[in-house]
Design an enzyme around this catalytic site. Structure first.
Site, PDB file in Angstrom:
ATOM      1  N   ARG A 197      14.037 -21.855  13.220  1.00 14.20           N
ATOM      2  CA  ARG A 197      15.385 -21.436  13.602  1.00 14.20           C
ATOM      3  C   ARG A 197      15.901 -22.491  14.566  1.00 14.20           C
ATOM      4  O   ARG A 197      15.231 -22.837  15.547  1.00 14.20           O
ATOM      5  CB  ARG A 197      15.344 -20.053  14.249  1.00 14.20           C
ATOM      6  CG  ARG A 197      16.712 -19.543  14.735  1.00 14.20           C
ATOM      7  CD  ARG A 197      16.923 -19.893  16.189  1.00 14.20           C
ATOM      8  NE  ARG A 197      18.126 -19.271  16.754  1.00 14.20           N
ATOM      9  CZ  ARG A 197      18.578 -19.517  17.975  1.00 14.20           C
ATOM     10  NH1 ARG A 197      17.944 -20.375  18.765  1.00 14.20           N
ATOM     11  NH2 ARG A 197      19.654 -18.927  18.413  1.00 14.20           N
TER      12      ARG A 197
ATOM     13  N   GLU B  58      21.555 -21.725  13.976  1.00 15.47           N
ATOM     14  CA  GLU B  58      22.357 -20.816  14.793  1.00 15.47           C
ATOM     15  C   GLU B  58      23.817 -21.294  14.763  1.00 15.47           C
ATOM     16  O   GLU B  58      24.243 -22.091  15.589  1.00 15.47           O
ATOM     17  CB  GLU B  58      21.852 -20.788  16.238  1.00 15.47           C
ATOM     18  CG  GLU B  58      22.642 -19.827  17.123  1.00 15.47           C
ATOM     19  CD  GLU B  58      22.534 -20.141  18.604  1.00 15.47           C
ATOM     20  OE1 GLU B  58      22.944 -19.298  19.409  1.00 15.47           O
ATOM     21  OE2 GLU B  58      22.062 -21.241  18.960  1.00 15.47           O
TER      22      GLU B  58
ATOM     23  N   GLY C 212       5.175 -10.444  31.302  1.00 15.12           N
ATOM     24  CA  GLY C 212       3.814 -10.755  30.876  1.00 15.12           C
ATOM     25  C   GLY C 212       3.528 -10.670  29.400  1.00 15.12           C
ATOM     26  O   GLY C 212       2.365 -10.805  28.988  1.00 15.12           O
TER      27      GLY C 212
ATOM     28  N   ARG D   7      17.195  -7.923  26.523  1.00 11.18           N
ATOM     29  CA  ARG D   7      15.845  -8.496  26.483  1.00 11.18           C
ATOM     30  C   ARG D   7      14.846  -7.620  27.233  1.00 11.18           C
ATOM     31  O   ARG D   7      13.954  -8.098  27.917  1.00 11.18           O
ATOM     32  CB  ARG D   7      15.872  -9.916  27.058  1.00 11.18           C
ATOM     33  CG  ARG D   7      16.857 -10.832  26.343  1.00 11.18           C
ATOM     34  CD  ARG D   7      16.976 -12.208  26.970  1.00 11.18           C
ATOM     35  NE  ARG D   7      17.967 -13.039  26.272  1.00 11.18           N
ATOM     36  CZ  ARG D   7      18.239 -14.300  26.562  1.00 11.18           C
ATOM     37  NH1 ARG D   7      17.592 -14.908  27.562  1.00 11.18           N
ATOM     38  NH2 ARG D   7      19.151 -14.965  25.890  1.00 11.18           N
TER      39      ARG D   7
ATOM     40  N   ASP E  19      21.039 -12.822  22.074  1.00 16.67           N
ATOM     41  CA  ASP E  19      22.318 -13.254  22.631  1.00 16.67           C
ATOM     42  C   ASP E  19      23.419 -12.209  22.493  1.00 16.67           C
ATOM     43  O   ASP E  19      24.584 -12.506  22.764  1.00 16.67           O
ATOM     44  CB  ASP E  19      22.779 -14.545  21.941  1.00 16.67           C
ATOM     45  CG  ASP E  19      21.933 -15.747  22.327  1.00 16.67           C
ATOM     46  OD1 ASP E  19      21.548 -15.838  23.507  1.00 16.67           O
ATOM     47  OD2 ASP E  19      21.658 -16.592  21.454  1.00 16.67           O
TER      48      ASP E  19
ATOM     49  N   ASP F 168      18.312 -24.041  17.342  1.00 14.56           N
ATOM     50  CA  ASP F 168      19.176 -23.645  18.447  1.00 14.56           C
ATOM     51  C   ASP F 168      20.368 -24.597  18.561  1.00 14.56           C
ATOM     52  O   ASP F 168      20.203 -25.827  18.531  1.00 14.56           O
ATOM     53  CB  ASP F 168      18.361 -23.660  19.745  1.00 14.56           C
ATOM     54  CG  ASP F 168      19.137 -23.149  20.931  1.00 14.56           C
ATOM     55  OD1 ASP F 168      19.556 -21.977  20.898  1.00 14.56           O
ATOM     56  OD2 ASP F 168      19.327 -23.920  21.894  1.00 14.56           O
TER      57      ASP F 168
ATOM     58  N   ASP G  56       2.791 -11.819  25.714  1.00 14.89           N
ATOM     59  CA  ASP G  56       2.083 -13.055  25.345  1.00 14.89           C
ATOM     60  C   ASP G  56       1.769 -13.094  23.852  1.00 14.89           C
ATOM     61  O   ASP G  56       2.035 -12.141  23.116  1.00 14.89           O
ATOM     62  CB  ASP G  56       0.800 -13.193  26.172  1.00 14.89           C
ATOM     63  CG  ASP G  56      -0.022 -11.918  26.240  1.00 14.89           C
ATOM     64  OD1 ASP G  56      -0.112 -11.228  25.199  1.00 14.89           O
ATOM     65  OD2 ASP G  56      -0.557 -11.596  27.315  1.00 14.89           O
TER      66      ASP G  56
ATOM     67  N   ASN H 191      -3.335 -14.214  31.979  1.00 18.49           N
ATOM     68  CA  ASN H 191      -2.363 -15.304  31.923  1.00 18.49           C
ATOM     69  C   ASN H 191      -0.994 -14.896  32.469  1.00 18.49           C
ATOM     70  O   ASN H 191      -0.011 -15.626  32.307  1.00 18.49           O
ATOM     71  CB  ASN H 191      -2.219 -15.851  30.488  1.00 18.49           C
ATOM     72  CG  ASN H 191      -1.792 -14.777  29.494  1.00 18.49           C
ATOM     73  OD1 ASN H 191      -1.133 -13.808  29.840  1.00 18.49           O
ATOM     74  ND2 ASN H 191      -2.178 -14.957  28.228  1.00 18.49           N
TER      75      ASN H 191
END
Length: 628
Positions: free
Chosen positions: A345, A376, A193, A491, A443, A347, A195, A174
Site C-alpha cells: 500500500r 492512497e 504495546g 486508532r 485516517d 502512502d 506487536d 518489547n
C-alpha cells in the site's frame, strides 16, 4: 403482408446505436497474454442482448454485460421508450491468436409485445446492418495492446487492515517506555504495546472471520506510534519485535493461505532517519545532502529550511529523482519482498516525482508478478491506473457515496449507483475490479461513529462493499462496532473482551465475508445493471459470472423507514441465470424465495437488505443456518 428483416431493421436505426472504436483510448485493453476486454456504449432503447462475435481462428460469440444505464433509462416514459438513454457494456474475450476480428451483434425487441426480435450488426462499415458481412469487422492486434495484469488472488479476497500498536499486545518484554494500559484513551503520542507477535497469535481470529490478506500500517523503526516517520527502513521497530518475529508472522500467514501487504512510505522519512541526521550534521559535505530538498543550511526547523510533507519539520521529503535515493528505496523493496511481503500500500504516492512508480512497478512485478500494488489516492485516480503504476487505489469515493446515501441522505439511490458505476466507465477493468473498497481507515472516523451507532446503516454499508466489485477492506475492529473520531480516536485498542463487542454485527460481517468467497458471482462476476422502479430510497445492482455460467447475485439495500414496494428490471443476462424456475431467487440474508424472471416485484421492510442468488447456487442462506 410480410415485412422482411431489412425493412424491420430500418425501424431500429433511430432506436439504438452502438458506439465503439478500438482505436480510441479506453475502448480495448489486455488483462492477460490472450485476454482482451472491450467497452461498448449504446445509445437508445436497451437491447435484449448484446454479443461480440469474434474470429480468432474459430468464430465464437461472447456476451457483453450491461454494467451501467443512463439517467433517462431510469425515468423513461412515453413513446420513445428510452431512446435517449445511454448504456455501458463490457465484454471479455479469451483469444487464441494475436489478431482478432469482431463485430457487435444486438438482439432488439420488437416494437410491439408479440413482434419478433431483430438481430442487428454493428461494425466499422455500417450501423444496424442486417448481416455481419455488411457491418464489417473491427480488428485488434492483441500483442500491441499494453498489458495491465493484476493478481488473480484478488478475486474473492477480503483485506483486513491493522494498526500494529493497537491490535494485540502479546509480548510485554518489547513494550516501549511509558506504555499505557490496554484500552486507554489514544493520543497522538502514546503507545499501548501492540506487536507482531500479537498479530500472529490472533491469526486464528482472522482466519475464522474469513479474511484473505492483512494490510499492516508501517512496522519499520520510527519514533511515533504510527511509524510514518521512518528512522530505518530495514529494521522492524523494536517496540513491535524483531525481524525474526516478522518472518514467523509471514510464515504463519502464508501457511493459512493468506497474504501480507506492507505500507510503503517513500515520499518522506522521519527527522531521525540516519541520512537526514547526517545532512543536519554535515550539510553540503554529507553524501546524502541531495537525498532531500534542502533550501538553506544550517538546517532550520521553524520554519523548515527544507521541503517536508505538509510543512511538518519532522517529515523531510525525499528527492526521488535522485538515482541514489531510488536505488536505496528499490533495495528496501527487495529486502521486504525477499522476506515474504505479498504487496504494497503506497502512502501519498501522488506526491512523489514523476517517473518513480513506473520504474518501481517493474521491479515489484519482476520480483513477484502476483504482488498487489494499491495507492492512497482519495480522488480520481485515472492517471495512476493505466497499467504502468498501480494495480488499484483505496476507494474512498465508495465510502463517501455510501455515507451520502445512507446517512446524510444528500443523494438518492440512482445517484449512488451512477457515481460508483462511473468508475467502471473511467478506470480500466483490471483496476476497477481491484479497487480497495473500504468503509474506514486510520485516517477517517470510525464508520460506526459516522453512523451515530446505527447498526442497520453499518450493516447495509458492509453488504454493499462486500457485494460491489473490488477488494473489500475491513479496518480492524469495525467488524465488532468499534467507535472513534478522526486520528487519534480512530486508532483505539481492539476490544478483545467480547462484552465490549457488537457480536450481532460481527456475525453479520463474518457471514458476508464467507459469502464473498463462496458465491462465484461475488468473487469474480461482472457488474450488471439493475433498474429500480418505485423508490429512490432503494439501491440495487447485480453481479454475473459469465464464464461457464457460474452464477449471479443481486444486491438490494433500502434506507427507508417505511415499507417500499419496488420493481427490479434485472436484464436478460441476470434473468437467464434463474432459468425460469418457480421462485427462482433466494435471499441469502433471510432465506426468502422471490418469484420473477427479468422483472422482480419486491416488498421491502424498513432498512431491508437482500442478497439474491439463483436457487441452484447451492449456498445456504445465513438467516437459516449461518455460515460456519
Amino acid at each position: 403482408m410480410r415485412v422482411d428483416a431489412t425493412e424491420r431493421l430500418a425501424a431500429f436505426l433511430t432506436a439504438g446505436r452502438a458506439e465503439h472504436d478500438p482505436r480510441l483510448p479506453g475502448s480495448v485493453g489486455r488483462s492477460g497474454r490472450r485476454q482482451v476486454w472491450l467497452r461498448i456504449s449504446w445509445t437508445g432503447r436497451r437491447p435484449v442482448q448484446l454479443h461480440v462475435v469474434y474470429d480468432d481462428g474459430a468464430v465464437r460469440r461472447q456476451p457483453a454485460i450491461c454494467f451501467a444505464g443512463g439517467e433517462q433509462a431510469n425515468h423513461n416514459s412515453g413513446a420513445d421508450n428510452g431512446s435517449g438513454a445511454r448504456w455501458e457494456y463490457l465484454a471479455r474475450l479469451d483469444v487464441r491468436r494475436p489478431v482478432v476480428l469482431y463485430v457487435l451483434e444486438a438482439e432488439l425487441a420488437g416494437a410491439a409485445q408479440h413482434d419478433p426480435a431483430v438481430r442487428a450488426y454493428y461494425g466499422p462499415e455500417e450501423q444496424a446492418a442486417a448481416s455481419p458481412l455488411s457491418a464489417g469487422r473491427f480488428r485488434v492486434d492483441v500483442e500491441e495492446l499494453p498489458l495491465f495484469s493484476v493478481p488473480r488472488w484478488i478475486q474473492g479476497a477480503v483485506l483486513y487492515q491493522i494498526f500494529p500498536d493497537r491490535f494485540y499486545n502479546a509480548e510485554r518484554s518489547n513494550d516501549p517506555p511509558g506504555v499505557e494500559p490496554w484500552g486507554g484513551e489514544p493520543s497522538f503520542f502514546n503507545f499501548f504495546g501492540g506487536d507482531l507477535e500479537g498479530i500472529r497469535r490472533r491469526l486464528d481470529y482472522l482466519a475464522a472471520l474469513g479474511v484473505s490478506a492483512i494490510y499492516l500500517n508501517p512496522i519499520v523503526e520510527a519514533p511515533s506510534n504510527h511509524r510514518y516517520d521512518a528512522a530505518d527502513y530495514m529494521r522492524v521497530d523494536p517496540a513491535l519485535g524483531q525481524l525474526s518475529d516478522f518472518r514467523r508472522l509471514v510464515d504463519d500467514v502464508h501457511r493459512r493461505g493468506m497474504k501480507i501487504i506492507l505500507d510503503a512510505v517513500f515520499n518522506h522519512t522521519g527527522e531521525t532517519f540516519w541520512a537526514f541526521e547526517d545532512v543536519v550534521r554535515r550539510g553540503p559535505d554529507s553524501p546524502y545532502f541531495h537525498w532531500y530538498h534542502v533550501h538553506q543550511w544550517p538546517i532550520r526547523r521553524d520554519p523548515p529550511s527544507y521541503a517536508c510533507w505538509w510543512n511538518l519539520p519532522h517529515l523531510p521529503k525525499l528527492n526521488t529523482t535522485n538515482p541514489e535515493v531510488r536505488a536505496y528505496l528499490f533495495e528496501v523493496t527487495r529486502f521486504w519482498m525477499g522476506l515474504g511481503a505479498d504487496g504494497w500500500r503506497l502512502d501519498v504516492p501522488n506526491e512523489l516525482e514523476p517517473g518513480f512508480w513506473q520504474e518501481w512497478r517493474e521491479l515489484v512485478k519482476g520480483l513477484n508478478p502476483d504482488a498487489f500494488i494499491v495507492g492512497e489516492i482519495w480522488h480520481d485516480a485515472a492517471e495512476w491506473l493505466r497499467g504502468d503504476q498501480f494495480d488499484a487505489v483505496m476507494n474512498y469515493p465508495l465510502r463517501d457515496a455510501l455515507i451520502a446515501f445512507l446517512l446524510q441522505r444528500s443523494i438518492g439511490a440512482r445517484e449512488l449507483v451512477e457515481r460508483l458505476s462511473a468508475q467502471a466507465r473511467h478506470y480500466p477493468p483490471p483496476a476497477f475490479y481491484s479497487l480497495m473498497n473500504l468503509l474506514g481507515s486510520h485516517d477517517t472516523e470510525r464508520i460506526m461513529t459516522v453512523a451515530s451507532h446505527d447498526r442497520r446503516a453499518v450493516q447495509a454499508m458492509f453488504l454493499f462493499a462486500m457485494a460491489w466489485p473490488g477488494l473489500p477492506a475491513i479496518y480492524y475492529g469495525d467488524e465488532v462496532g468499534m467507535t472513534g473520531g478522526k486520528d487519534p480516536g480512530c486508532r483505539r485498542c481492539f476490544p478483545w473482551d467480547e462484552r465490549r463487542q457488537d457480536l450481532a454485527l460481527f456475525r453479520f460481517v463474518r457471514a458476508l465475508v464467507h459469502l464473498r468467497r463462496r458465491v462465484r458471482a461475488l468473487a469474480a462476476g461482472e457488474l450488471a445493471a439493475v433498474e429500480v422502479e418505485g423508490s429512490d430510497d432503494v439501491a440495487a445492482f447485480g453481479r454475473l459470472a459469465v464464464r461457464g455460467r457460474e452464477g449471479a447475485a443481486i444486491c438490494v439495500i433500502s434506507r427507508s423507514d417505511e415499507v417500499q414496494a419496488v420493481s427490479l428490471d434485472v436484464g436478460e443476462e441476470l434473468a437467464a441465470e434463474a432459468e425460469g424456475r418457480e421462485a427462482p431467487w433466494t435471499d441469502l440474508l433471510s432465506g426468502r424465495r422471490i418469484q420473477g424472471g427479468r422483472r422482480l416485484m419486491l416488498e421491502l421492510q424498513p432498512w431491508d437488505r437482500m442478497l439474491l442468488v439463483p436457487r441452484r447456487a447451492g449456498v445456504r442462506p445465513i438467516g437459516r443456518a449461518g455460515v460456519r
